[in-house]
Design a protein around this motif. Sequence first.
Motif, PDB file in Angstrom:
ATOM      1  N   SER A  69       0.938  -1.171  -0.084  1.00  0.00           N
ATOM      2  CA  SER A  69      -0.179  -0.055  -0.072  1.00  0.00           C
ATOM      3  C   SER A  69       0.937   1.167   0.065  1.00  0.00           C
ATOM      4  O   SER A  69       0.502   2.046  -0.689  1.00  0.00           O
ATOM      5  N   THR A  70       1.846   1.232   0.890  1.00  0.00           N
ATOM      6  CA  THR A  70       2.885   2.423   0.902  1.00  0.00           C
ATOM      7  C   THR A  70       3.474   2.432  -0.446  1.00  0.00           C
ATOM      8  O   THR A  70       3.707   3.658  -0.928  1.00  0.00           O
ATOM      9  N   LYS A  71       3.934   1.642  -1.199  1.00  0.00           N
ATOM     10  CA  LYS A  71       4.607   1.719  -2.461  1.00  0.00           C
ATOM     11  C   LYS A  71       3.700   2.141  -3.399  1.00  0.00           C
ATOM     12  O   LYS A  71       4.092   3.043  -4.321  1.00  0.00           O
ATOM     13  N   LEU A  72       2.354   1.917  -3.573  1.00  0.00           N
ATOM     14  CA  LEU A  72       1.379   2.395  -4.545  1.00  0.00           C
ATOM     15  C   LEU A  72       1.142   4.127  -4.128  1.00  0.00           C
ATOM     16  O   LEU A  72       1.257   4.775  -5.152  1.00  0.00           O
ATOM     17  N   SER A  73       1.094   4.309  -2.902  1.00  0.00           N
ATOM     18  CA  SER A  73       0.738   5.922  -2.332  1.00  0.00           C
ATOM     19  C   SER A  73       2.108   6.394  -3.098  1.00  0.00           C
ATOM     20  O   SER A  73       1.915   7.783  -3.499  1.00  0.00           O
ATOM     21  N   ASP A  74       3.189   6.161  -2.772  1.00  0.00           N
ATOM     22  CA  ASP A  74       4.379   6.688  -3.297  1.00  0.00           C
ATOM     23  C   ASP A  74       4.357   6.941  -4.743  1.00  0.00           C
ATOM     24  O   ASP A  74       4.656   8.131  -5.265  1.00  0.00           O
ATOM     25  N   LYS A  75       4.033   6.007  -5.471  1.00  0.00           N
ATOM     26  CA  LYS A  75       3.980   5.975  -6.939  1.00  0.00           C
ATOM     27  C   LYS A  75       2.740   7.060  -7.358  1.00  0.00           C
ATOM     28  O   LYS A  75       3.152   7.884  -8.377  1.00  0.00           O
ATOM     29  N   VAL A  76       1.661   7.115  -6.688  1.00  0.00           N
ATOM     30  CA  VAL A  76       0.597   7.802  -7.091  1.00  0.00           C
ATOM     31  C   VAL A  76       0.936   9.302  -6.816  1.00  0.00           C
ATOM     32  O   VAL A  76       1.001  10.311  -7.646  1.00  0.00           O
ATOM     33  N   TYR A  77       1.383   9.562  -5.705  1.00  0.00           N
ATOM     34  CA  TYR A  77       2.096  10.921  -5.563  1.00  0.00           C
ATOM     35  C   TYR A  77       3.070  11.316  -6.319  1.00  0.00           C
ATOM     36  O   TYR A  77       3.264  12.742  -6.734  1.00  0.00           O
ATOM     37  N   GLU A  78       3.944  10.620  -6.673  1.00  0.00           N
ATOM     38  CA  GLU A  78       5.118  10.942  -7.657  1.00  0.00           C
ATOM     39  C   GLU A  78       4.323  11.383  -8.991  1.00  0.00           C
ATOM     40  O   GLU A  78       4.710  12.223  -9.558  1.00  0.00           O
ATOM     41  N   SER A  79       3.395  10.421  -9.382  1.00  0.00           N
ATOM     42  CA  SER A  79       2.831  10.841 -10.611  1.00  0.00           C
ATOM     43  C   SER A  79       1.920  12.195 -10.649  1.00  0.00           C
ATOM     44  O   SER A  79       2.110  13.133 -11.456  1.00  0.00           O
ATOM     45  N   GLU A  80       1.189  12.330  -9.441  1.00  0.00           N
ATOM     46  CA  GLU A  80       0.645  13.740  -9.351  1.00  0.00           C
ATOM     47  C   GLU A  80       1.564  14.970  -9.435  1.00  0.00           C
ATOM     48  O   GLU A  80       1.208  15.880  -9.810  1.00  0.00           O
ATOM     49  N   ILE A  81       2.728  14.666  -8.483  1.00  0.00           N
ATOM     50  CA  ILE A  81       3.570  15.848  -8.457  1.00  0.00           C
ATOM     51  C   ILE A  81       4.193  16.190  -9.954  1.00  0.00           C
ATOM     52  O   ILE A  81       4.314  17.251 -10.106  1.00  0.00           O
ATOM     53  N   SER A  82       4.255  15.091 -10.560  1.00  0.00           N
ATOM     54  CA  SER A  82       5.060  15.376 -11.791  1.00  0.00           C
ATOM     55  C   SER A  82       4.148  16.009 -12.963  1.00  0.00           C
ATOM     56  O   SER A  82       4.282  17.156 -13.535  1.00  0.00           O
ATOM     57  N   ILE A  83       2.820  15.378 -12.914  1.00  0.00           N
ATOM     58  CA  ILE A  83       1.630  16.404 -13.692  1.00  0.00           C
ATOM     59  C   ILE A  83       1.498  17.860 -13.328  1.00  0.00           C
ATOM     60  O   ILE A  83       1.359  18.713 -14.221  1.00  0.00           O
ATOM     61  N   LEU A  84       1.391  17.968 -12.195  1.00  0.00           N
ATOM     62  CA  LEU A  84       1.130  19.475 -11.493  1.00  0.00           C
ATOM     63  C   LEU A  84       2.327  20.275 -11.858  1.00  0.00           C
ATOM     64  O   LEU A  84       2.263  21.612 -12.059  1.00  0.00           O
ATOM     65  N   ARG A  85       3.698  19.754 -11.672  1.00  0.00           N
ATOM     66  CA  ARG A  85       4.779  20.323 -11.824  1.00  0.00           C
ATOM     67  C   ARG A  85       5.115  20.795 -13.190  1.00  0.00           C
ATOM     68  O   ARG A  85       5.301  21.991 -13.603  1.00  0.00           O
ATOM     69  N   GLY A  86       4.286  19.891 -14.308  1.00  0.00           N
ATOM     70  CA  GLY A  86       4.493  20.454 -15.743  1.00  0.00           C
ATOM     71  C   GLY A  86       3.541  21.260 -16.058  1.00  0.00           C
ATOM     72  O   GLY A  86       3.868  22.364 -16.907  1.00  0.00           O
ATOM     73  N   ILE A  87       2.507  21.474 -15.271  1.00  0.00           N
ATOM     74  CA  ILE A  87       1.603  22.576 -15.720  1.00  0.00           C
ATOM     75  C   ILE A  87       2.154  23.611 -15.167  1.00  0.00           C
ATOM     76  O   ILE A  87       1.944  24.720 -15.554  1.00  0.00           O
ATOM     77  N   GLU A  88       2.445  23.659 -13.821  1.00  0.00           N
ATOM     78  CA  GLU A  88       3.141  24.726 -12.986  1.00  0.00           C
ATOM     79  C   GLU A  88       4.359  25.617 -13.810  1.00  0.00           C
ATOM     80  O   GLU A  88       4.437  26.711 -13.744  1.00  0.00           O
ATOM     81  N   LEU A  89       5.206  24.855 -14.822  1.00  0.00           N
ATOM     82  CA  LEU A  89       6.220  25.331 -15.259  1.00  0.00           C
ATOM     83  C   LEU A  89       5.904  25.891 -16.667  1.00  0.00           C
ATOM     84  O   LEU A  89       6.781  26.198 -17.505  1.00  0.00           O
ATOM     85  N   ASN A  90       4.626  25.499 -17.379  1.00  0.00           N
ATOM     86  CA  ASN A  90       4.438  25.678 -18.606  1.00  0.00           C
ATOM     87  C   ASN A  90       3.682  27.149 -18.678  1.00  0.00           C
ATOM     88  O   ASN A  90       2.446  27.233 -18.204  1.00  0.00           O
ATOM     89  N   ALA A  91       4.203  28.070 -19.228  1.00  0.00           N
ATOM     90  CA  ALA A  91       3.623  29.238 -19.381  1.00  0.00           C
ATOM     91  C   ALA A  91       2.315  29.418 -19.895  1.00  0.00           C
ATOM     92  O   ALA A  91       1.439  30.143 -19.509  1.00  0.00           O
ATOM     93  N   SER A  92       1.987  28.768 -21.056  1.00  0.00           N
ATOM     94  CA  SER A  92       0.709  28.666 -21.661  1.00  0.00           C
ATOM     95  C   SER A  92      -0.535  28.168 -20.889  1.00  0.00           C
ATOM     96  O   SER A  92      -1.473  28.639 -20.659  1.00  0.00           O
ATOM     97  N   LEU A  93       0.005  26.905 -20.102  1.00  0.00           N
ATOM     98  CA  LEU A  93      -0.951  26.467 -19.156  1.00  0.00           C
ATOM     99  C   LEU A  93      -1.324  27.227 -18.228  1.00  0.00           C
ATOM    100  O   LEU A  93      -2.425  27.426 -17.549  1.00  0.00           O
ATOM    101  N   ARG A  94      -0.031  27.982 -17.561  1.00  0.00           N
ATOM    102  CA  ARG A  94      -0.364  28.963 -16.400  1.00  0.00           C
ATOM    103  C   ARG A  94      -1.400  30.069 -16.823  1.00  0.00           C
ATOM    104  O   ARG A  94      -2.244  30.352 -15.988  1.00  0.00           O
ATOM    105  N   LYS A  95      -1.325  30.514 -17.964  1.00  0.00           N
ATOM    106  CA  LYS A  95      -1.915  31.787 -18.640  1.00  0.00           C
ATOM    107  C   LYS A  95      -3.508  31.275 -18.538  1.00  0.00           C
ATOM    108  O   LYS A  95      -4.418  31.984 -18.248  1.00  0.00           O
ATOM    109  N   GLU A  96      -3.785  29.882 -19.065  1.00  0.00           N
ATOM    110  CA  GLU A  96      -5.000  29.325 -19.072  1.00  0.00           C
ATOM    111  C   GLU A  96      -5.819  29.480 -17.801  1.00  0.00           C
ATOM    112  O   GLU A  96      -7.023  29.940 -17.625  1.00  0.00           O
ATOM    113  N   ILE A  97      -5.027  29.113 -16.987  1.00  0.00           N
ATOM    114  CA  ILE A  97      -5.529  28.877 -15.366  1.00  0.00           C
ATOM    115  C   ILE A  97      -5.809  30.166 -14.765  1.00  0.00           C
ATOM    116  O   ILE A  97      -6.864  30.606 -14.247  1.00  0.00           O
ATOM    117  N   LEU A  98      -4.822  31.160 -15.223  1.00  0.00           N
ATOM    118  CA  LEU A  98      -4.892  32.598 -14.723  1.00  0.00           C
ATOM    119  C   LEU A  98      -6.054  33.470 -15.409  1.00  0.00           C
ATOM    120  O   LEU A  98      -6.730  34.405 -14.589  1.00  0.00           O
TER     121      LEU A  98
END
Length: 156
Positions: free
Chosen positions: A46-75
Amino acid sequence: KLVCCELHLTNKMNKRAWINVAEAAISLLLIAGVLIAVLSSNHKESTKLSDKVYESEISILRGIELNASLRKEILLVNFLPVNWTDFNSSGMGNVEKKINIEIPNYLNCEAKLCEMDKICDSDSHISKDIYVKSVTISSNSGYYRPRQLRLFCWES
C-alpha cells in the motif's frame, strides 16, 4: 511404597502439563509471527502504491506549473471554482489534455481549480482511497490571481 509411586505419577503429570503449556505458547508465538509478517507485507504494498501515485501527481502538477501557456489558461479563468467536467468550457482545455495525457494507466484522476482561501474538495463520490496533491498558480508577467489546482487520483 504407595506414597512414593503417587508422588512419581504426580511429578510426571506436572511435567506433561508444563510441556503442554510450553507447546501452546510456542504455537501462539508462531501464529502471531505469521500474522505480523502478512500484515506488514500488505502495508508495504500500500505504501509503495501511494508513493507512485504521489510521484505521478507531483509530476503532472509540476509540468502545468512550469508551462507558461497552461499557467495563463488557469490565470485567465474568471469564475471559480471550476470542476473537472467544466475545464474545457472554462477555457482550460489544454490543462485538461495535459492531465489526461500524463495520467498513468493504473489511475483515474480529476482536477479542480479553486480560490486559495476556499476549501477545494472533489465533488465525486468515490469509495476508494483518494490521493490528493495541489499546486499554487499565482501569477505570470501580466496577471496576479492566486488559485490552487488540485489533483484527485484513485486506483483504477
